[in-house]
Design a protein around this motif. Structure first.
Motif, mmCIF file in Angstrom:
data_model
loop_
_atom_site.group_PDB
_atom_site.id
_atom_site.type_symbol
_atom_site.label_atom_id
_atom_site.label_comp_id
_atom_site.label_asym_id
_atom_site.label_seq_id
_atom_site.Cartn_x
_atom_site.Cartn_y
_atom_site.Cartn_z
ATOM 1 N N LEU A 217 8.714 -42.296 -8.394
ATOM 2 C CA LEU A 217 7.417 -41.622 -8.481
ATOM 3 C C LEU A 217 6.302 -42.633 -8.233
ATOM 4 O O LEU A 217 6.352 -43.763 -8.731
ATOM 5 C CB LEU A 217 7.220 -40.988 -9.860
ATOM 6 N N PRO A 218 5.270 -42.253 -7.463
ATOM 7 C CA PRO A 218 4.156 -43.175 -7.207
ATOM 8 C C PRO A 218 3.399 -43.491 -8.499
ATOM 9 O O PRO A 218 3.180 -42.618 -9.339
ATOM 10 C CB PRO A 218 3.268 -42.388 -6.232
ATOM 11 N N HIS A 219 3.006 -44.748 -8.622
ATOM 12 C CA HIS A 219 2.161 -45.176 -9.731
ATOM 13 C C HIS A 219 0.719 -45.267 -9.252
ATOM 14 O O HIS A 219 0.471 -45.460 -8.072
ATOM 15 C CB HIS A 219 2.645 -46.526 -10.263
ATOM 16 N N PRO A 220 -0.232 -45.141 -10.162
ATOM 17 C CA PRO A 220 -0.075 -44.990 -11.600
ATOM 18 C C PRO A 220 0.436 -43.594 -11.976
ATOM 19 O O PRO A 220 0.171 -42.621 -11.288
ATOM 20 C CB PRO A 220 -1.477 -45.228 -12.159
ATOM 21 N N ILE A 221 1.162 -43.561 -13.090
ATOM 22 C CA ILE A 221 1.637 -42.291 -13.633
ATOM 23 C C ILE A 221 0.827 -41.965 -14.882
ATOM 24 O O ILE A 221 0.797 -42.743 -15.835
ATOM 25 C CB ILE A 221 3.138 -42.364 -13.998
ATOM 26 N N TYR A 222 0.141 -40.831 -14.810
ATOM 27 C CA TYR A 222 -0.631 -40.338 -15.958
ATOM 28 C C TYR A 222 0.216 -39.287 -16.667
ATOM 29 O O TYR A 222 0.594 -38.275 -16.072
ATOM 30 C CB TYR A 222 -1.953 -39.730 -15.495
ATOM 31 N N GLY A 223 0.545 -39.537 -17.923
ATOM 32 C CA GLY A 223 1.463 -38.652 -18.628
ATOM 33 C C GLY A 223 0.803 -37.829 -19.719
ATOM 34 O O GLY A 223 -0.143 -38.266 -20.372
ATOM 35 N N PHE A 224 1.320 -36.633 -19.879
ATOM 36 C CA PHE A 224 0.896 -35.736 -20.959
ATOM 37 C C PHE A 224 2.153 -35.227 -21.637
ATOM 38 O O PHE A 224 3.090 -34.773 -20.984
ATOM 39 C CB PHE A 224 0.093 -34.557 -20.403
ATOM 40 N N VAL A 225 2.174 -35.308 -22.977
ATOM 41 C CA VAL A 225 3.311 -34.806 -23.749
ATOM 42 C C VAL A 225 2.799 -33.813 -24.776
ATOM 43 O O VAL A 225 1.955 -34.147 -25.604
ATOM 44 C CB VAL A 225 4.054 -35.952 -24.470
ATOM 45 N N GLY A 226 3.278 -32.582 -24.717
ATOM 46 C CA GLY A 226 2.853 -31.581 -25.685
ATOM 47 C C GLY A 226 2.926 -30.186 -25.098
ATOM 48 O O GLY A 226 3.140 -30.010 -23.889
ATOM 49 N N MET A 227 2.749 -29.203 -25.961
ATOM 50 C CA MET A 227 2.753 -27.826 -25.484
ATOM 51 C C MET A 227 1.573 -27.580 -24.544
ATOM 52 O O MET A 227 0.445 -27.997 -24.824
ATOM 53 C CB MET A 227 2.678 -26.860 -26.668
ATOM 54 N N LEU A 228 1.841 -26.908 -23.439
ATOM 55 C CA LEU A 228 0.785 -26.558 -22.491
ATOM 56 C C LEU A 228 0.160 -25.259 -22.979
ATOM 57 O O LEU A 228 0.575 -24.165 -22.615
ATOM 58 C CB LEU A 228 1.380 -26.429 -21.093
ATOM 59 N N MET A 288 5.180 -44.361 -18.049
ATOM 60 C CA MET A 288 3.803 -43.904 -17.843
ATOM 61 C C MET A 288 2.833 -45.069 -17.958
ATOM 62 O O MET A 288 2.985 -45.935 -18.811
ATOM 63 C CB MET A 288 3.460 -42.810 -18.860
ATOM 64 N N ASP A 289 1.839 -45.066 -17.100
ATOM 65 C CA ASP A 289 0.814 -46.106 -17.148
ATOM 66 C C ASP A 289 -0.309 -45.733 -18.109
ATOM 67 O O ASP A 289 -0.914 -46.605 -18.726
ATOM 68 C CB ASP A 289 0.246 -46.331 -15.744
ATOM 69 N N VAL A 290 -0.572 -44.440 -18.213
ATOM 70 C CA VAL A 290 -1.667 -43.942 -19.061
ATOM 71 C C VAL A 290 -1.225 -42.646 -19.721
ATOM 72 O O VAL A 290 -0.555 -41.815 -19.087
ATOM 73 C CB VAL A 290 -2.948 -43.677 -18.229
ATOM 74 N N CYS A 291 -1.596 -42.479 -20.992
ATOM 75 C CA CYS A 291 -1.323 -41.228 -21.715
ATOM 76 C C CYS A 291 -2.606 -40.403 -21.797
ATOM 77 O O CYS A 291 -3.671 -40.939 -22.106
ATOM 78 C CB CYS A 291 -0.816 -41.529 -23.124
ATOM 79 N N LEU A 292 -2.486 -39.113 -21.531
ATOM 80 C CA LEU A 292 -3.647 -38.224 -21.508
ATOM 81 C C LEU A 292 -3.704 -37.352 -22.759
ATOM 82 O O LEU A 292 -2.714 -36.728 -23.147
ATOM 83 C CB LEU A 292 -3.597 -37.319 -20.272
ATOM 84 N N ASN A 293 -4.885 -37.312 -23.373
ATOM 85 C CA ASN A 293 -5.142 -36.458 -24.540
ATOM 86 C C ASN A 293 -6.392 -35.654 -24.211
ATOM 87 O O ASN A 293 -7.512 -36.074 -24.511
ATOM 88 C CB ASN A 293 -5.363 -37.312 -25.792
ATOM 89 N N PRO A 346 -13.365 -42.392 -13.835
ATOM 90 C CA PRO A 346 -13.508 -43.855 -13.958
ATOM 91 C C PRO A 346 -12.696 -44.431 -15.118
ATOM 92 O O PRO A 346 -12.125 -45.521 -15.003
ATOM 93 C CB PRO A 346 -15.012 -44.045 -14.183
ATOM 94 N N LEU A 347 -12.623 -43.703 -16.215
ATOM 95 C CA LEU A 347 -11.852 -44.193 -17.355
ATOM 96 C C LEU A 347 -10.353 -44.149 -17.071
ATOM 97 O O LEU A 347 -9.605 -45.026 -17.516
ATOM 98 C CB LEU A 347 -12.181 -43.388 -18.612
ATOM 99 N N CYS A 348 -9.902 -43.128 -16.336
ATOM 100 C CA CYS A 348 -8.493 -43.079 -15.935
ATOM 101 C C CYS A 348 -8.142 -44.295 -15.072
ATOM 102 O O CYS A 348 -7.083 -44.916 -15.246
ATOM 103 C CB CYS A 348 -8.195 -41.795 -15.170
ATOM 104 N N ASP A 349 -9.052 -44.640 -14.153
ATOM 105 C CA ASP A 349 -8.828 -45.804 -13.301
ATOM 106 C C ASP A 349 -8.782 -47.083 -14.127
ATOM 107 O O ASP A 349 -7.909 -47.937 -13.934
ATOM 108 C CB ASP A 349 -9.938 -45.908 -12.251
ATOM 109 N N ALA A 350 -9.732 -47.206 -15.061
ATOM 110 C CA ALA A 350 -9.794 -48.415 -15.891
ATOM 111 C C ALA A 350 -8.549 -48.542 -16.772
ATOM 112 O O ALA A 350 -7.995 -49.639 -16.929
ATOM 113 C CB ALA A 350 -11.060 -48.381 -16.755
ATOM 114 N N ALA A 351 -8.114 -47.428 -17.322
ATOM 115 C CA ALA A 351 -6.935 -47.460 -18.196
ATOM 116 C C ALA A 351 -5.692 -47.858 -17.414
ATOM 117 O O ALA A 351 -4.834 -48.606 -17.911
ATOM 118 C CB ALA A 351 -6.736 -46.100 -18.844
ATOM 119 N N ALA A 352 -5.574 -47.377 -16.181
ATOM 120 C CA ALA A 352 -4.399 -47.689 -15.365
ATOM 121 C C ALA A 352 -4.335 -49.167 -14.991
ATOM 122 O O ALA A 352 -3.249 -49.702 -14.731
ATOM 123 C CB ALA A 352 -4.409 -46.833 -14.102
ATOM 124 N N LYS A 353 -5.495 -49.820 -14.996
ATOM 125 C CA LYS A 353 -5.544 -51.240 -14.631
ATOM 126 C C LYS A 353 -5.610 -52.155 -15.854
ATOM 127 O O LYS A 353 -5.731 -53.372 -15.706
ATOM 128 C CB LYS A 353 -6.770 -51.490 -13.745
#
Length: 395
Positions: A217-228, A288-293, A346-353
């Motif tokens: 899978l291409p990086h960065p990988i932004y991950g979400f874990v939880g009920m949709l 995952m490179d970044v976790c999303l909340n 911008p924050l997603c980009d910063a978090a991935a780096k």
């Protein structure tokens, strides 16, 4: 003697552990009858999976592996619209009580039982069940849910449940402030994480195998874990997928009935993985490179205490969050908080780096402080002091 606890839950014990299972499985010196929430008689019309659950109450109780002190039962199906009409709820609860009393007798539970409730609708079952103490553990702004509910009816039921309780817990400041006016015993104890599981992302990062469905899978990988569920901010997820086509958005969780994700499914860089058993999650989170909340603003999101957020902390991974739920502010020194939609990308980009080992260690430390072991210890201290629970067999 052992504490006898009847837990009336809002979440099935299996397959995914939430606050209810994590609390019950860590309470010491207790024998517990855990009742899964009932399904509505018309639930199969909305969710075909509910059909299998209609008759489940006829099956014998199930002992929880590794926790032989917990027996799980299904409840009989209920009449619909009980959150709109109190008289329907009273009929439902009276019928449920007869079933629960039968199981209590089978297990030798009597007047000394502690009744531990999670749903406002349980207000009408209390008088029908033998018990010596009542605990209400409030995990959501229940009247903010959509569907067949009347918010005033739900709020009144919650009041009628909380007022006579010997102890009230709440997972968020807003919930606690509301309930304190009804019952001054209210204590705020947020949700937590199974730190011993999720910290493996760091402690075993060199040995955790990459899941087959995450290879290449291409990086960065932004991950979400939880009920949709309805309160998630899917517009932000779509914005990320559209604006960062070379990144991957990996969603782990089940789509709840009534949630339309048609827009997201048009993006090839969004992966809908489905449920993953908790013990297997560290291997996925490690990739995952970044976790999303990400939550949409609203009464429900403001007062939610998301397990995923504390689980993310326990991994040490960078986290990008919306400003709601408000509890994320307690960790603003190591979490990327998008206070408006324009800040999100911008924050997603910063978090991935991110290359800040000190932040990783601080997130891990926060995760340890928020472990379920610590949370339940806090609850037990309150309950032992008030005599709601007995600390040991020697009294």
């Amino acid at each position: 003697m052992k504490n006898h606890i009847v837990c009336l839950s809002t979440t099935n014990y299996h397959p995914l552990p939430t606050r209810k299972q994590n609390v019950m499985s860590r309470l010491r010196n207790s024998e517990i009858l855990y009742f899964d929430p009932p399904v509505s008689m018309i639930a199969p019309l909305k969710d075909k999976k509910a059909s299998a659950y209609i008759e489940k109450y006829k099956q014998p109780g199930e002992k929880v592996e590794g926790h032989e002190n917990i027996t799980v039962y299904a409840l009989p199906p209920v009449l619909p619209f009980f959150n709109k009409f109190r008289w329907i709820n009273k009929i439902n609860q009276k019928r449920q009580a007869a079933f629960i009393r039968e199981k209590m007798r089978e297990h030798g539970f009597g007047d000394e039982t502690v009744l531990w409730c999670y749903s406002p609708s349980s207000c009408d079952i209390v008088e029908h069940l033998p018990h010596s103490k009542l605990v209400y553990d409030c995990v959501d702004r229940h009247s903010a849910y959509k569907g067949h509910i009347n918010p005033k009816v739900v709020d009144k039921m919650e009041c009628d449940l909380a007022k006579p309780a010997d102890q009230v817990f709440a997972t968020a400041v807003g919930l606690a402030e509301t309930l304190e006016k009804i019952n001054p015993t209210t204590q705020m104890i947020p949700n937590g994480a199974a730190y011993e599981i999720f910290s493996r992302v760091q402690t075993e990062k060199d040995t955790l195998p990459c899941p087959e469905d995450m290879k290449d899978l291409p990086h960065p990988i932004y991950g979400f874990v939880g009920m949709l569920q309805e309160c998630i901010d899917y517009a932000l997820i779509e914005k990320l997928a559209k604006s960062r086509p070379n990144a991957t958005i990996f969603l782990i969780g089940r789509t709840l009935p009534g949630v339309d994700l048609t827009n997201l499914k048009q993006y090839p860089n969004i992966v809908f993985h489905g449920l993953v058993p908790q013990p297997e999650l560290p291997a996925y989170l490690a990739q995952m490179d970044v976790c999303l909340n990400v939550f949409r603003a609203g009464a429900l999101s403001k007062d939610v205490s998301p397990l995923k957020f504390y689980e993310y902390l326990a991994t040490g991974k960078p986290i990008v969050s919306t400003r709601e739920p408000l509890q994320v502010e307690d960790f603003k020194d190591v979490v990327y908080i998008a206070r408006n939609p324009e800040m999100f990308l911008p924050l997603c980009d910063a978090a991935a780096k991110e290359k800040r080992p000190a932040w990783t260690e601080k997130r891990l430390a926060y995760g340890a402080q928020c472990s379920w072991t610590e949370r339940v210890h806090q609850m037990e201290e309150v309950l032992y002091k008030k005599g709601v629970l007995h600390e040991s067999a020697e009294e």
